[in-house]
Design an enzyme around this catalytic site. Structure first.
Site, short mmCIF file in Angstrom:
data_model
loop_
_atom_site.label_atom_id
_atom_site.label_comp_id
_atom_site.label_asym_id
_atom_site.label_seq_id
_atom_site.Cartn_x
_atom_site.Cartn_y
_atom_site.Cartn_z
N PRO A 83 0.82 -1.22 0.00
CG PRO A 83 -0.63 -1.48 1.78
CD PRO A 83 0.60 -2.05 1.17
CD GLU A 110 0.05 -6.80 10.56
OE1 GLU A 110 -0.90 -7.61 10.57
OE2 GLU A 110 -0.12 -5.58 10.31
NE ARG A 148 -4.73 -6.91 -22.07
CZ ARG A 148 -4.75 -5.84 -22.84
NH1 ARG A 148 -3.93 -4.84 -22.61
NH2 ARG A 148 -5.56 -5.77 -23.87
CG ASP A 162 -6.69 -2.72 -25.04
OD1 ASP A 162 -7.78 -3.25 -24.77
OD2 ASP A 162 -5.67 -2.90 -24.40
#
Ligand SMILES: CC(C)(C)c1cccc(C(=O)NCC2(NC(=O)c3cccc4nocc34)CCCCC2)c1
Length: 239
Positions: A83, A110, A148, A162
């Protein structure tokens, strides 16, 4: 290209590697995805991969030794999904897809001992602001997005079409039946008139982007046709 993923939960990646587009690409050896089980580098009797945090507190921290040992067996830029990382996006995916080899560390509990981050991690990357149980799904998601982009993994025409390739949200998709429970497919899509279909799709992409993700339009060069269509959209929306 080779993507190494260091994880305590290798089984989480078996479906990812065996199914659909990634599965076929691996079968065709277009790329390599190497899942490294961190537990194999825990040499103590109990194969302890995590331990209590210095300084106390809840949860466990992934031990440094197994990670350092596992990192000895792989090459390439080392990415840690966390994060605390920079936000992952298509631009970063394109950059990483140019590398011959990359290694992604998936944290758990953690997180990993900071000494691994400081001495071995080249880039900390986050997929978004929400709480997860582990860094495995972020690692899988990044590997999917990067894989991809490897030549041959997806058909060239679908890559070119796309909608994100042109920086817009996707237009609505329909397939048979032409009518279902009274709901019809837009006539233009059944007309076989390719130019009209192309224009309809571009306008729908622009409309959705304008309504749902106007931020994607900021700083984006609009072609003459896109400018015209966007003006039409604004008129139709009465905005
Ligand atoms: C402020 C915010 C973002 C809500 C936040 C703040 C503090 C902790 C978390 C959290 O989720 N900790 C748990 C943890 N998450 C992740 O690995 C993770 C989460 C989200 C995006 C990611 N991208 O890559 C990895 C990601 C998994 C277990 C190992 C420790 C990390 C979240």
């Amino acid at each position: 290209m080779k993507i190494n993923i260091l994880t305590l939960f290798p089984e989480m990646f078996s479906g990812f590697k065996s199914e659909s587009i990634i599965g076929k690409a691996l079968e065709k050896n277009l790329l390599e995805i190497n899942i490294v089980n961190i537990r194999e580098f825990c040499y103590d009797k109990h194969k302890q991969a995590d331990d209590m945090p210095f300084g106390g507190g809840a949860g466990m921290v992934m031990k440094p030794e197994p990670l350092f040992r596992a990192l000895e067996t792989v090459k390439g830029k080392v990415i840690y999904t966390t994060p605390q990382g920079v936000r992952f996006n298509q631009k970063l995916a394109i950059e990483l897809a140019q590398e011959e080899e990359i290694t992604i560390i998936a944290g758990h509990y953690e997180g990993i001992d900071e000494r691994v981050v400081e001495s071995k991690v080249d880039l900390e990357v986050s997929i978004g602001d929400f709480v997860l149980t582990g860094g495995e799904l972020p690692a899988m998601m990044m590997a999917d997005c990067i894989a991809r982009l490897v030549p041959g993994v997806i058909k060239k025409e679908s890559y070119e079409n796309d909608s994100f390739f042109n920086g817009l949200l996707d237009y609505p998709h329909y397939t048979r039946p032409a009518e279902y429970e009274g709901m019809k497919v837009p006539e233009v899509l059944l007309s076989g008139h390719h130019k009209n279909i192309e224009t309809w799709r571009l306008k729908e992409s622009l409309k959705r982007t304008y309504l749902r993700r106007r931020d994607l339009l900021v700083g984006r060069e609009l072609s003459k046709e896109e400018k015209k269509l966007l003006a039409e959209i604004k008129r139709e929306l009465g905005k």
